[in-house]
Design an enzyme around this catalytic site. Structure first.
Site, short mmCIF file in Angstrom:
data_model
loop_
_atom_site.label_atom_id
_atom_site.label_comp_id
_atom_site.label_asym_id
_atom_site.label_seq_id
_atom_site.Cartn_x
_atom_site.Cartn_y
_atom_site.Cartn_z
N LYS A 90 0.87 -1.19 0.00
CA LYS A 90 0.00 0.00 0.00
C LYS A 90 0.90 1.23 0.00
O LYS A 90 2.05 1.17 0.44
CB LYS A 90 -0.88 0.00 1.25
CG LYS A 90 -2.10 0.89 1.14
CD LYS A 90 -3.27 0.15 0.50
CE LYS A 90 -4.51 1.01 0.43
NZ LYS A 90 -5.71 0.21 0.08
P1 NAD Z 1 -13.13 7.82 -2.34
O1 NAD Z 1 -12.09 8.85 -2.17
O2 NAD Z 1 -13.73 7.60 -3.68
O3 NAD Z 1 -14.33 8.09 -1.31
C1 NAD Z 1 -14.13 8.26 0.07
C2 NAD Z 1 -15.43 8.64 0.69
O4 NAD Z 1 -15.27 8.74 2.12
C3 NAD Z 1 -15.95 10.00 0.22
O5 NAD Z 1 -17.36 9.92 0.03
C4 NAD Z 1 -15.63 10.92 1.40
O6 NAD Z 1 -16.50 12.02 1.48
C5 NAD Z 1 -15.85 9.97 2.55
N1 NAD Z 1 -15.22 10.45 3.79
C6 NAD Z 1 -13.95 10.91 3.95
N2 NAD Z 1 -13.77 11.29 5.21
C7 NAD Z 1 -14.93 11.05 5.86
C8 NAD Z 1 -15.37 11.25 7.19
N3 NAD Z 1 -14.56 11.76 8.13
N4 NAD Z 1 -16.64 10.89 7.52
C9 NAD Z 1 -17.47 10.38 6.59
N5 NAD Z 1 -17.12 10.18 5.31
C10 NAD Z 1 -15.85 10.52 4.96
O7 NAD Z 1 -12.48 6.47 -1.75
P2 NAD Z 1 -12.90 4.99 -2.05
O8 NAD Z 1 -12.00 4.47 -3.10
O9 NAD Z 1 -14.38 4.90 -2.22
O10 NAD Z 1 -12.45 4.28 -0.69
C11 NAD Z 1 -13.30 4.21 0.45
C12 NAD Z 1 -12.83 3.08 1.35
O11 NAD Z 1 -12.84 1.86 0.60
C13 NAD Z 1 -11.40 3.21 1.87
O12 NAD Z 1 -11.34 2.61 3.16
C14 NAD Z 1 -10.59 2.39 0.89
O13 NAD Z 1 -9.37 1.93 1.45
C15 NAD Z 1 -11.56 1.25 0.66
N6 NAD Z 1 -11.31 0.49 -0.57
C16 NAD Z 1 -11.28 1.10 -1.78
C17 NAD Z 1 -11.07 0.34 -2.92
C18 NAD Z 1 -11.12 0.93 -4.31
O14 NAD Z 1 -11.06 0.16 -5.29
N7 NAD Z 1 -11.24 2.22 -4.47
C19 NAD Z 1 -10.85 -1.04 -2.82
C20 NAD Z 1 -10.90 -1.63 -1.55
C21 NAD Z 1 -11.14 -0.85 -0.45
#
Ligand code: NAD
Length: 429
Positions: A119
């Site tokens: 990561k």
């Molecule tokens: P993203 O940047 O597209 O979205 C993040 C979201 O979290 C946004 O809606 C943001 O407003 C919200 N957020 C941020 N801070 C916040 C807070 N304090 N309170 C409430 N909401 C808050 O990111 P993503 O890719 O959707 O990732 C979200 C989660 O999923 C992370 O934990 C990431 O590690 C995990 N994840 C992502 C992927 C991927 O393919 N993108 C894969 C596996 C896991």
């Protein structure tokens, strides 16, 4: 064993019970009793193989120079090259990236992808940078971590606040530095650069597919089920859309711009348009605003945390109304909260299987890049669903056999694969 030779704690992190690395270490402790003779190798899971901290100086648009701290951690490479996303967030720390890298090792092994876990991240609020500054920072970061990434070494992908455009800059920078066109160095790229159909929505799709299987086992009909989603980014919005298509009502959502509720369910097309225009769910006209803390009291059947780590604390776990928690985010539930949810009979599909859809389609993308032969979106989705359903079944069987939670069962399946590889390779030299 001579105590002077017993494992010493890592000197460069100081985990607490609630910190991401502390959470991960506790999850490892819980799986060790189920590892049989492989427990001998468990200490390797408690240490990242390689951690890199880089300084990223860039020239800002106003002529000043700013420095950012960046990381790339390769937690375990026993089963294949490192694989895991890159996060841009002001709260990123080495300890957080270590935990996220370790969870990638577990996740990749849980779905049996031929990868280790890695990561990366930069401690920055990207919303404060112009597009050109963002590009300069991304390119310098890629150059700095270029000594340990590569299509056969470690393959980054998007995570919080990173996207296909950022992957394109990373791919271009690595290619320029190596005199190649290295499409396989990152996944989550734009389609024209060797990206895969279905990648953008793959993580949300995996959340939905594992959620559908779990709901079936709970006799919970998705048609009319009430769903609350924290985080409406890549993962949360795609999962919500699929649940809505299956007839569920998305009754509450929360992101960094606010919290909203509508007992009759949101109009998803309107909400998606609002988020596209304004950058978040806050202020959506088709819903009532909600106090941030009240989000956790929402009456719902399914809760999808899809934002950041450590959101489901013990106090919130005592109040949750859901029957099923689908961890779209990485590490959203603290260990103490996990125990409370188990006691309350609330089923948790853990991150390390629930959100594995993204890395699974990343794997498809990498395979397509190597073979220069691209699949249709239907082929991608059929293969994704098959892998997710098969992996979840094996985990569920393990949970039933040992009477353990799905999280410990996922760790058991994954750690057995990782440590078997460790044992078969043997120690070098
Ligand atoms: P993203 O940047 O597209 O979205 C993040 C979201 O979290 C946004 O809606 C943001 O407003 C919200 N957020 C941020 N801070 C916040 C807070 N304090 N309170 C409430 N909401 C808050 O990111 P993503 O890719 O959707 O990732 C979200 C989660 O999923 C992370 O934990 C990431 O590690 C995990 N994840 C992502 C992927 C991927 O393919 N993108 C894969 C596996 C896991």
């Amino acid at each position: 064993m001579n105590s002077a030779l017993s494992p010493s704690p890592l000197s460069f992190v100081h985990p607490t019970a609630d910190s991401p690395w502390g959470t991960y270490l506790m999850q490892v402790d819980r799986v060790v009793p189920y590892l049989g003779h492989l427990a001998k190798w468990a200490e390797t899971l408690r240490r990242p193989k390689r951690t890199l901290i880089v300084d990223i100086p860039i020239e800002l648009d106003n002529g000043n120079v700013a420095h950012f701290e960046g990381y790339r951690v390769q937690h375990n490479l026993s089963r294949g090259p490192g694989k895991g996303g890159v996060r841009y967030h002001p709260d990123v720390t080495l300890e957080e990236v270590m935990a996220l890298a370790a969870w990638m090792s577990i996740k990749n092994a849980a779905v049996n992808l031929p990868y280790g876990g890695a990561k990366g991240g930069i401690r920055v609020d990207p919303k404060l940078l112009s597009n050109k500054e963002l590009e300069r920072m991304t390119r310098r970061y890629t150059s700095e971590i270029g000594i340990i990434i590569g299509p056969q070494q470690d393959i980054p992908a998007p995570d919080v606040n990173t996207n296909p455009q950022i992957m394109a800059w990373m791919m271009d920078t690595y290619s320029m530095n190596t005199g190649t066109t290295a499409t396989g160095v990152v996944t989550g790229k734009p389609i024209h650069l060797g990206g895969s159909l279905g990648r953008v929505k793959a993580t949300g799709r995996g959340v939905f597919v594992t959620g559908r299987e779990a709901a079936r086992r709970l006799n919970l009909d998705l048609n009319g089920a009430r769903v609350a989603v924290q985080g409406f980014g890549n993962v949360g919005s795609a999962a919500a859309e699929l649940f809505a298509q299956a007839g569920a009502l998305i009754v509450a959502a929360q992101d960094h711009t606010g919290s909203i509720v509508n007992d009759r369910g949101f109009d998803m097309a309107d909400l998606t348009a609002h988020v596209r225009e304004t950058g978040g769910v806050g202020g959506f006209r088709g819903a009532e605003p909600l106090q941030a803390e009240a989000f956790w009291d929402t009456r719902c059947d399914i809760l999808v945390p899809a934002a950041l780590e450590g959101q489901i604390t013990a106090a919130r776990a005592r109040r949750l109304q859901a029957r099923l928690v689908l961890e779209g985010a990485n590490g959203p539930t603290l260990p103490g909260a996990d125990d409370i949810l188990a006691e309350r009979g609330i089923l948790v599909v853990p991150d390390v299987i629930c959100n594995a859809g993204g890395v699974t389609v990343s794997y498809f993308e990498w395979v397509q890049d190597f073979s220069s032969f691209f699949w249709t979106e239907d082929e991608i989705n059929v293969r994704l669903d098959k892998i997710m359903i098969g992996a979840l079944k094996k985990i569920w069987d393990t949970a039933d056999r040992h009477r353990i939670t799905l999280r410990t069962a996922t760790f058991a399946v994954a750690c057995e694969r990782i440590l078997t590889a460790r044992e078969e390779r043997g120690l070098y030299p």
